[in-house]
Design an enzyme around this catalytic site. Structure first.
Site, PDB file in Angstrom:
ATOM      1  CB  THR A   1      -0.901   0.040   1.254  1.00  0.00           C
ATOM      2  OG1 THR A   1      -0.093   0.248   2.414  1.00  0.00           O
ATOM      3  CG2 THR A   1      -1.697  -1.251   1.423  1.00  0.00           C
TER       4      THR A   1
ATOM      5  CB  ALA B   1       1.901  -0.266   6.638  1.00  0.00           C
TER       6      ALA B   1
ATOM      7  CB  ILE C   1       8.392  -0.282   8.111  1.00  0.00           C
ATOM      8  CG1 ILE C   1       8.013  -1.020   9.410  1.00  0.00           C
ATOM      9  CG2 ILE C   1       8.211   1.221   8.243  1.00  0.00           C
ATOM     10  CD1 ILE C   1       6.558  -0.901   9.810  1.00  0.00           C
ATOM     11  CE  LYS C   2       5.698   0.994  -0.948  1.00  0.00           C
ATOM     12  NZ  LYS C   2       4.417   1.060  -1.672  1.00  0.00           N
ATOM     13  CB  ILE C   3      11.472   3.622   4.771  1.00  0.00           C
ATOM     14  CG1 ILE C   3      11.105   2.813   6.022  1.00  0.00           C
ATOM     15  CG2 ILE C   3      12.307   4.855   5.070  1.00  0.00           C
ATOM     16  CD1 ILE C   3      10.980   3.576   7.293  1.00  0.00           C
TER      17      ILE C   3
END
Ligand code: G3P
Length: 211
Positions: free
Chosen positions: A27, A56, A82-84
């Site tokens: 997402t 996310a 964790i999307k960074i």
């Protein structure tokens, strides 16, 4: 190459997951905003449907905020990745989070050089944006192919997620270029399984049978 769905729409995820071809979901803030629902609730529902990495994204732009958001989101479910966003602050956050055992997906990657630094920081996943590069006249799939070669040559364990996929040829090309994963919008996933000759062939089989 594994297939992820690039959406936050729970109904679409349920439908495609039932086909038995789905290994994860990505997402981003735009996709979550499109659903107009609570972020945590949506991610929780997705985790209940798909037993695989669920990305996310953080919305902070500086390291401390990213770390705070990441640790909070990681509590939501063990499958949350964790999307960074790519950049100096992002890489610093990734190197800390990965050491803590939290898996990160470095997003908004537009060059092999960026993807190389994401791997150095220890990212579990990297997301080169193929379609957005194509949009500005740069062949996006070359970044995927170059990263696949670099990671292979130098023994990086970072998984390449071909992202910003616009059509079925992108999926085929990503697989051939050595992406480990393609994250694909629902409309394109539907097209992956369709072919007019399949429909015509089935119609002919059934009409012959009925005769
Ligand atoms: O989620 C990241 C990426 O897949 C976005 O794609 O179509 O907005 O360029 P797009």
């Amino acid at each position: 190459m594994k297939l992820f769905l690039d959406t936050a729409n729970v109904d679409d995820i349920k439908e495609i997951a039932a086909w038995g071809i789905l290994s994860g979901v990505t997402t981003n803030p735009s996709l979550i905003a499109r659903e107009g629902r609570d972020f945590r609730e949506v991610i929780g529902e997705i985790c209940d449907i798909v037993d695989g990495p669920i990305s996310a994204e953080v919305i902070s732009t500086e390291r401390e905020g990213m770390l705070r958001e990441a640790r909070e989101k990681a509590e939501w479910h063990e499958n949350v990745v964790i999307k960074i966003p790519m950049g100096k602050e992002g890489l610093a956050a990734v190197s800390i989070l990965e050491k803590e055992g939290l898996r990160c997906n470095v997003t908004l990657v537009f060059s092999a050089a960026q993807g190389y630094t994401a791997a150095l920081a220890g990212a579990s996943f990297v997301s080169p944006f193929v379609g957005r590069l194509d949009d500005i006249g740069i062949p996006g799939m070359e970044v995927v192919a170059d990263l696949a070669e670099i990671y292979d040559l130098h023994g990086f364990g970072t998984r390449i997620i071909a992202a910003s996929i616009r059509h079925t040829q992108h999926v085929e090309q990503a697989a051939l270029a050595g992406a480990h994963i393609a994250t694909v919008p629902t409309a394109v996933v539907r097209k992956l399984v369709e072919h007019p000759l399949t429909d015509i062939g089935l119609e002919k089989f059934l009409s012959d049978w009925n005769k």
